[in-house]
Design a protein around this motif. Structure first.
Motif, short mmCIF file in Angstrom:
data_model
loop_
_atom_site.label_atom_id
_atom_site.label_comp_id
_atom_site.label_asym_id
_atom_site.label_seq_id
_atom_site.Cartn_x
_atom_site.Cartn_y
_atom_site.Cartn_z
N ASP A 61 37.98 37.51 38.39
CA ASP A 61 39.39 37.61 38.77
C ASP A 61 40.27 37.91 37.56
O ASP A 61 41.25 38.65 37.66
CB ASP A 61 39.85 36.31 39.43
N GLU A 62 39.91 37.34 36.41
CA GLU A 62 40.68 37.61 35.20
C GLU A 62 40.59 39.09 34.81
O GLU A 62 41.59 39.73 34.48
CB GLU A 62 40.15 36.73 34.05
N THR A 121 44.01 32.35 37.25
CA THR A 121 42.66 32.62 37.71
C THR A 121 41.75 31.49 37.26
O THR A 121 42.12 30.69 36.38
CB THR A 121 42.11 33.96 37.15
N TYR A 152 40.12 29.31 31.55
CA TYR A 152 41.00 29.83 32.59
C TYR A 152 41.99 28.72 33.00
O TYR A 152 42.08 27.69 32.38
CB TYR A 152 40.18 30.33 33.77
N TYR A 207 42.56 41.24 37.36
CA TYR A 207 44.01 41.13 37.18
C TYR A 207 44.47 41.93 35.96
O TYR A 207 45.43 42.71 36.03
CB TYR A 207 44.43 39.67 37.04
N ALA A 213 46.15 35.17 30.11
CA ALA A 213 46.44 36.50 30.65
C ALA A 213 47.94 36.71 30.91
O ALA A 213 48.46 37.80 30.62
CB ALA A 213 45.64 36.73 31.93
N ARG A 222 42.61 39.22 24.55
CA ARG A 222 42.36 38.02 25.37
C ARG A 222 41.31 37.13 24.71
O ARG A 222 41.45 35.90 24.69
CB ARG A 222 41.91 38.45 26.77
N PHE A 271 34.31 38.26 28.78
CA PHE A 271 34.88 36.93 28.95
C PHE A 271 33.79 35.87 29.08
O PHE A 271 33.93 34.76 28.56
CB PHE A 271 35.80 36.91 30.18
N GLU A 298 43.56 28.37 24.81
CA GLU A 298 44.53 29.06 25.67
C GLU A 298 45.75 28.19 25.94
O GLU A 298 46.89 28.66 25.94
CB GLU A 298 43.87 29.46 26.99
#
Length: 297
Positions: free
Chosen positions: A39-40, A34, A30, A43, A86, A79, A23, A220
């Protein structure tokens, strides 16, 4: 990724490290639950492996099967390659402790109105246990309506959206929370399908992103329905309509709580004479506003 490279991974710790690197190198954006690569990756790993989202430590050094490793790598690659948020990969969004089903028919729940509902809109709602009528305009996934139903346990709630696709997602979430008898879903262009209905409280997180900002959204965010984000040249197209119609549909002493994100400057330019109260949230003091019924046009 080659088979040999995949075979170097053994544990959840290995895959999380790989996800973080992937990532970071891809510079993904994000903001859908997140705000960082770690954290992404955590998760997506826990969700893909059907593990509890709040219990990483006991599983960090658990060895994974080849199939599990392949599944995780495929999720990470989707992703990055598709720039899918996510929650669209897992079909779930978590917001303030609430879980909602989501897909690309709705924007991912993140409204700051939810923070105010967690406090039962104190001090604006004097008796949150009273029988009140609430309207959620632009309900999307139904998140605000569901949070309002928990904040005000004796409220009857109408949740409106123009998109029938969004309302199908909202119906699933309302049913999941067992609230079908308290939340009525209505397809409507704002107030157009309401006749003489009046409410004690109107909540709305409408499309408010201005045209210039829409052009600069990361990929995103462009996966989300544009009709749920785009607010016209200054972001105020839907806000104008809401303010014109809200007073007609509020009881005496009723209140409007409206989210406008980062558009305070455009709001004040469009409505320079309107007396509003700006409410404090984690976004600051200019993302959500409150207007009493008698101050509406």
């Amino acid at each position: 990724m080659t088979r040999a490279a995949r075979e170097t991974f053994q544990t959840i710790r290995d895959l999380i490290r790989f996800g973080v690197t992937t990532f970071n190198e891809a510079k993904v954006a994000y903001g859908h639950g997140t705000d960082n690569a770690y954290d992404e990756a955590v998760y997506l790993t826990l969700s893909t492996l059907s593990l509890p989202l709040d219990k990483l430590e006991p599983f960090l050094d658990a060895r994974l099967t080849a199939a599990e490793i392949n599944s995780l790598i495929q999720v990470f690659e989707r992703r990055v390659a598709n720039r899918l948020p996510a929650p669209y990969l897992t079909h779930e969004a978590w917001h303030l402790g609430y879980r909602f089903y989501v897909d690309e028919r709705v924007i991912i729940p993140r409204s700051f109105i939810g923070e105010l509902l967690a406090e039962r809109l104190a001090p604006w709602v004097a008796d949150p246990d009273a029988e009140i009528n609430v309207l959620d305009l632009c309900t999307g996934s139904g998140a605000i309506a569901i949070q309002a139903a928990h904040a005000f346990p004796n409220a009857r709630i109408d949740a409106i959206d123009l998109s029938m696709d969004a309302l199908k997602v909202a119906a699933r979430n309302v049913a999941d929370y067992g609230l079908s008898e308290r939340i009525r879903l209505i397809q409507s262009d704002l107030f157009s399908q309401l006749s003489r209905e009046r409410y004690d409280l109107i909540l709305s997180n409408p499309p408010y992103v201005n045209a210039d900002s829409m052009q600069r959204l990361p990929p995103e965010f462009q996966h989300e329905p544009s009709m749920a984000l785009a607010g016209g040249k200054d972001g105020m197209d839907l806000v104008r309509k809401i303010l014109r119609g809200a007073r007609t549909h509020l009881n005496r002493g009723g209140q409007l709580v409206l989210e406008i994100g980062h558009e305070r400057r455009n709001f004040e330019a469009a409505f320079p004479e309107m007396a509003v109260t700006w409410l404090s949230t984690s976004a600051g003091d200019d993302a959500v506003l409150h207007i009493a019924q008698d101050r509406l046009p």
